[in-house]
Scaffold this motif. Structure first.
Motif, PDB file in Angstrom:
ATOM      1  N   ARG A   8      20.250 -39.843 -41.574  1.00 32.85           N
ATOM      2  CA  ARG A   8      20.253 -41.185 -41.011  1.00 32.85           C
ATOM      3  C   ARG A   8      20.103 -41.057 -39.494  1.00 32.85           C
ATOM      4  O   ARG A   8      20.189 -39.970 -38.923  1.00 32.85           O
ATOM      5  CB  ARG A   8      21.557 -41.900 -41.372  1.00 32.85           C
ATOM      6  N   ILE A   9      19.895 -42.164 -38.809  1.00 29.98           N
ATOM      7  CA  ILE A   9      19.590 -42.156 -37.377  1.00 29.98           C
ATOM      8  C   ILE A   9      20.664 -41.433 -36.563  1.00 29.98           C
ATOM      9  O   ILE A   9      20.346 -40.683 -35.638  1.00 29.98           O
ATOM     10  CB  ILE A   9      19.335 -43.583 -36.831  1.00 29.98           C
ATOM     11  N   LYS A  10      21.930 -41.597 -36.921  1.00 34.12           N
ATOM     12  CA  LYS A  10      23.005 -40.941 -36.172  1.00 34.12           C
ATOM     13  C   LYS A  10      22.851 -39.418 -36.190  1.00 34.12           C
ATOM     14  O   LYS A  10      23.013 -38.744 -35.171  1.00 34.12           O
ATOM     15  CB  LYS A  10      24.351 -41.342 -36.775  1.00 34.12           C
ATOM     16  N   GLU A  11      22.518 -38.886 -37.355  1.00 27.40           N
ATOM     17  CA  GLU A  11      22.339 -37.437 -37.488  1.00 27.40           C
ATOM     18  C   GLU A  11      21.081 -36.964 -36.756  1.00 27.40           C
ATOM     19  O   GLU A  11      21.071 -35.884 -36.177  1.00 27.40           O
ATOM     20  CB  GLU A  11      22.235 -37.048 -38.962  1.00 27.40           C
ATOM     21  N   VAL A  12      20.027 -37.786 -36.797  1.00 26.96           N
ATOM     22  CA  VAL A  12      18.795 -37.434 -36.098  1.00 26.96           C
ATOM     23  C   VAL A  12      19.052 -37.389 -34.590  1.00 26.96           C
ATOM     24  O   VAL A  12      18.603 -36.475 -33.904  1.00 26.96           O
ATOM     25  CB  VAL A  12      17.651 -38.420 -36.456  1.00 26.96           C
TER      26      VAL A  12
END
Length: 70
Positions: A8-12
């Motif tokens: 998800r965006i947070k991990e990216v």
């Protein structure tokens, strides 16, 4: 078929060190892997395959990024 984790965006953001705005700007410019919908049409949840983000990072680490504008 090898399974791949969906990021998800947070991990990216954590893995790349880029801001959300920079990620989406680079997607728009064709310089970052395209996200895909996790919920089908009309849904807002998106993700990236871990493999594509890792490959993008490795490409830069190996000197493949000649574009200095981030």
């Amino acid at each position: 078929m090898k399974s791949s984790k969906i990021l998800r965006i947070k991990e990216v953001i954590e893995r790349t060190g880029l801001s959300r705005a920079t990620i989406y700007r680079q997607i728009k410019g064709g310089q970052f892997p395209q996200q895909f919908s996790l919920t089908g049409s009309g849904g807002k949840a998106v993700g990236w395959l871990e493999e594509s983000i890792c490959a993008w990072i490795m490409e830069r680490a190996e000197g493949g990024n000649h574009d200095v504008s981030l």
